[in-house]
Motif scaffolding. Structure first.
Motif, PDB file in Angstrom:
ATOM      1  N   ALA A 134       0.863  -1.180   0.000  1.00 27.98           N
ATOM      2  CA  ALA A 134       0.000   0.000   0.000  1.00 27.98           C
ATOM      3  C   ALA A 134       0.899   1.229   0.000  1.00 27.98           C
ATOM      4  O   ALA A 134       2.064   1.164   0.404  1.00 27.98           O
ATOM      5  CB  ALA A 134      -0.923   0.004   1.222  1.00 27.98           C
ATOM      6  N   THR A 135       0.370   2.336  -0.481  1.00 25.27           N
ATOM      7  CA  THR A 135       1.131   3.580  -0.503  1.00 25.27           C
ATOM      8  C   THR A 135       0.615   4.496   0.598  1.00 25.27           C
ATOM      9  O   THR A 135      -0.585   4.786   0.662  1.00 25.27           O
ATOM     10  CB  THR A 135       1.006   4.289  -1.860  1.00 25.27           C
ATOM     11  OG1 THR A 135       1.544   3.440  -2.882  1.00 25.27           O
ATOM     12  CG2 THR A 135       1.758   5.612  -1.861  1.00 25.27           C
ATOM     13  N   GLU A 136       1.514   4.930   1.474  1.00 20.15           N
ATOM     14  CA  GLU A 136       1.117   5.821   2.574  1.00 20.15           C
ATOM     15  C   GLU A 136       1.282   7.273   2.159  1.00 20.15           C
ATOM     16  O   GLU A 136       2.320   7.677   1.619  1.00 20.15           O
ATOM     17  CB  GLU A 136       1.932   5.548   3.828  1.00 20.15           C
ATOM     18  CG  GLU A 136       1.690   6.573   4.916  1.00 20.15           C
ATOM     19  CD  GLU A 136       1.631   5.993   6.314  1.00 20.15           C
ATOM     20  OE1 GLU A 136       1.136   6.675   7.220  1.00 20.15           O
ATOM     21  OE2 GLU A 136       2.084   4.849   6.488  1.00 20.15           O
ATOM     22  N   TYR A 137       0.228   8.030   2.428  1.00 22.40           N
ATOM     23  CA  TYR A 137       0.242   9.468   2.121  1.00 22.40           C
ATOM     24  C   TYR A 137       0.282  10.290   3.407  1.00 22.40           C
ATOM     25  O   TYR A 137      -0.429   9.993   4.379  1.00 22.40           O
ATOM     26  CB  TYR A 137      -1.000   9.853   1.312  1.00 22.40           C
ATOM     27  CG  TYR A 137      -1.238  11.344   1.297  1.00 22.40           C
ATOM     28  CD1 TYR A 137      -0.500  12.157   0.439  1.00 22.40           C
ATOM     29  CD2 TYR A 137      -2.143  11.934   2.177  1.00 22.40           C
ATOM     30  CE1 TYR A 137      -0.672  13.536   0.463  1.00 22.40           C
ATOM     31  CE2 TYR A 137      -2.318  13.315   2.193  1.00 22.40           C
ATOM     32  CZ  TYR A 137      -1.588  14.110   1.335  1.00 22.40           C
ATOM     33  OH  TYR A 137      -1.748  15.468   1.353  1.00 22.40           O
ATOM     34  N   ASN A 138       1.112  11.328   3.399  1.00 22.35           N
ATOM     35  CA  ASN A 138       1.141  12.312   4.477  1.00 22.35           C
ATOM     36  C   ASN A 138       1.225  13.701   3.844  1.00 22.35           C
ATOM     37  O   ASN A 138       1.989  13.907   2.883  1.00 22.35           O
ATOM     38  CB  ASN A 138       2.356  12.101   5.392  1.00 22.35           C
ATOM     39  CG  ASN A 138       2.214  10.855   6.235  1.00 22.35           C
ATOM     40  OD1 ASN A 138       1.394  10.793   7.139  1.00 22.35           O
ATOM     41  ND2 ASN A 138       3.012   9.835   5.924  1.00 22.35           N
ATOM     42  N   ASP A 139       0.447  14.642   4.355  1.00 17.21           N
ATOM     43  CA  ASP A 139       0.445  16.002   3.801  1.00 17.21           C
ATOM     44  C   ASP A 139       1.863  16.553   3.679  1.00 17.21           C
ATOM     45  O   ASP A 139       2.673  16.446   4.599  1.00 17.21           O
ATOM     46  CB  ASP A 139      -0.354  16.946   4.704  1.00 17.21           C
ATOM     47  CG  ASP A 139      -1.846  16.649   4.667  1.00 17.21           C
ATOM     48  OD1 ASP A 139      -2.273  15.830   3.843  1.00 17.21           O
ATOM     49  OD2 ASP A 139      -2.583  17.256   5.484  1.00 17.21           O
ATOM     50  N   ASN A 140       2.144  17.131   2.502  1.00 20.45           N
ATOM     51  CA  ASN A 140       3.397  17.854   2.257  1.00 20.45           C
ATOM     52  C   ASN A 140       4.646  16.982   2.375  1.00 20.45           C
ATOM     53  O   ASN A 140       5.739  17.493   2.616  1.00 20.45           O
ATOM     54  CB  ASN A 140       3.520  19.053   3.209  1.00 20.45           C
ATOM     55  CG  ASN A 140       2.415  20.062   3.007  1.00 20.45           C
ATOM     56  OD1 ASN A 140       2.188  20.517   1.884  1.00 20.45           O
ATOM     57  ND2 ASN A 140       1.711  20.393   4.083  1.00 20.45           N
ATOM     58  N   ASN A 141       4.476  15.675   2.202  1.00 20.45           N
ATOM     59  CA  ASN A 141       5.615  14.750   2.256  1.00 20.45           C
ATOM     60  C   ASN A 141       5.534  13.754   1.107  1.00 20.45           C
ATOM     61  O   ASN A 141       4.430  13.414   0.652  1.00 20.45           O
ATOM     62  CB  ASN A 141       5.630  13.987   3.578  1.00 20.45           C
ATOM     63  CG  ASN A 141       6.084  14.852   4.734  1.00 20.45           C
ATOM     64  OD1 ASN A 141       7.251  15.176   4.853  1.00 20.45           O
ATOM     65  ND2 ASN A 141       5.135  15.249   5.579  1.00 20.45           N
ATOM     66  N   PRO A 142       6.665  13.253   0.626  1.00 18.78           N
ATOM     67  CA  PRO A 142       6.635  12.227  -0.420  1.00 18.78           C
ATOM     68  C   PRO A 142       5.946  10.958   0.091  1.00 18.78           C
ATOM     69  O   PRO A 142       6.155  10.564   1.243  1.00 18.78           O
ATOM     70  CB  PRO A 142       8.119  11.971  -0.707  1.00 18.78           C
ATOM     71  CG  PRO A 142       8.816  13.202  -0.233  1.00 18.78           C
ATOM     72  CD  PRO A 142       8.034  13.673   0.955  1.00 18.78           C
ATOM     73  N   PRO A 143       5.141  10.331  -0.723  1.00 18.96           N
ATOM     74  CA  PRO A 143       4.515   9.069  -0.318  1.00 18.96           C
ATOM     75  C   PRO A 143       5.548   7.953  -0.264  1.00 18.96           C
ATOM     76  O   PRO A 143       6.616   8.052  -0.883  1.00 18.96           O
ATOM     77  CB  PRO A 143       3.489   8.811  -1.428  1.00 18.96           C
ATOM     78  CG  PRO A 143       4.056   9.502  -2.635  1.00 18.96           C
ATOM     79  CD  PRO A 143       4.769  10.712  -2.096  1.00 18.96           C
TER      80      PRO A 143
END
Length: 306
Positions: A135-144
């Motif tokens: 799975a790909t983790e997303y965080n605001d203003n950061n590379p996944p």
């Protein structure tokens, strides 16, 4: 059937198993409806009682089919491709213009496959081959980055949903624990490097792809880029958009390395006339793709060169 007949059949199966490729890791690419090819391959494996693997690693459709195979219930994936996945309840292209509605109804699909009338045998799965789900983790203003979920340690339904949650086609993210997750194929669509990083040798690994040999991804069209950029227009998504738009470069480099650097890894490709695409709805094409997978699985098992 007599005891002698049963013993003879057992001996034959043991000899067949020894003749088959002795692999430890099975890596399954995703690809939406192209996953029907994976299902055909794993149907051939199941029919011949071929379960040598210590680990399965799958992305998106590869994770779903891998879980069904590990549970000795490959028919759950097979039947899904001829039923649930062709249903109007799953793919709603008209929702492309409705930002609040999913184009891929993963919530319904995963539950229908895993918890349907003939439900997944969770108890058996806990004692079977472990499945790592990308799975790909997303965080605001950061590379996944890629998060690897585990069939015996993580909740299965959110893990499978997350792995298949293609941005834009699935609105928003799948939230699991403290994570915001989406498509596992975005950053690690063919997760053979995960197996290598865990200490497995090239000759231990078998990879099943859902694109024919020689395929390379092209840059997305202007209109696809426009849709992605419009949907993720907030500046906090800039790294996610960048990853989506550069995915073709990453994918092609991953394939180049697999085919030219890691030559001892066994690869099963769909044939050149494989016509199933990510959102194919044609029942005849799906059936042909499944049968092509079965034939490719048989060929792999019978090929002395592997």
């Amino acid at each position: 059937m007599s005891v002698a007949s049963l013993f003879a059949r057992f001996v034959i199966k043991r000899k067949q198993a020894k003749a088959f490729p002795q692999k430890k890791v099975l890596v399954l690419e995703g690809g939406g409806m192209r996953g029907v090819f994976l299902t055909g391959v794993l149907q051939a494996f199941t029919d011949r009682n071929y379960f040598p693997f210590k680990l399965i690693i799958g992305s998106s459709a590869g994770a779903l089919t891998g879980v069904a195979y590990a549970a000795h219930q490959i028919y759950l994936a097979r039947d899904a491709f001829f039923g649930v996945l062709l249903s109007d309840s799953f793919i709603k292209i008209t929702n492309i213009l409705r930002p609040a509605k999913h184009i891929l109804n993963l919530d319904w699909m995963v539950s229908a496959v895993i918890e349907g009338d003939d439900a997944l045998n969770y108890k058996y799965l806990q004692h079977s081959i472990p499945v790592i789900i990308t799975a790909t983790e997303y965080n605001d203003n950061n590379p996944p980055y890629t998060l690897y979920l585990h069939s015996k340690k993580d909740e299965l339904i959110p893990s499978l949903k997350a792995s298949a949650a293609i941005p834009v086609l699935y609105r928003g993210f799948v939230e699991y624990k403290m994570h915001k997750l989406c498509d596992g194929g975005m950053l690690d669509p063919i997760p053979y490097k995960k197996a290598l990083s865990m200490g497995y040798k090239e000759e231990d690994i078998a990879v099943v792809l859902t694109r024919s040999k020689g395929y390379r991804k092209k840059e997305e069209s202007f209109w696809i880029r426009y849709i992605v950029e419009n949907y993720f227009k907030d500046a906090k998504y800039r790294y996610l958009v960048q990853a989506l738009e550069n995915r073709y470069l990453m994918y092609n480099a991953l394939l180049d390395e697999l085919e030219h650097k890691h030559k001892k890894i066994s690869i099963i490709y769909p044939p050149d006339d494989f016509t199933v695409d990510r959102l194919t709805r044609d029942h005849k094409k799906i059936l042909q793709g499944f049968e092509q997978g079965v034939q490719a699985g048989k060929k792999f098992l019978l090929s002395s060169s592997l």
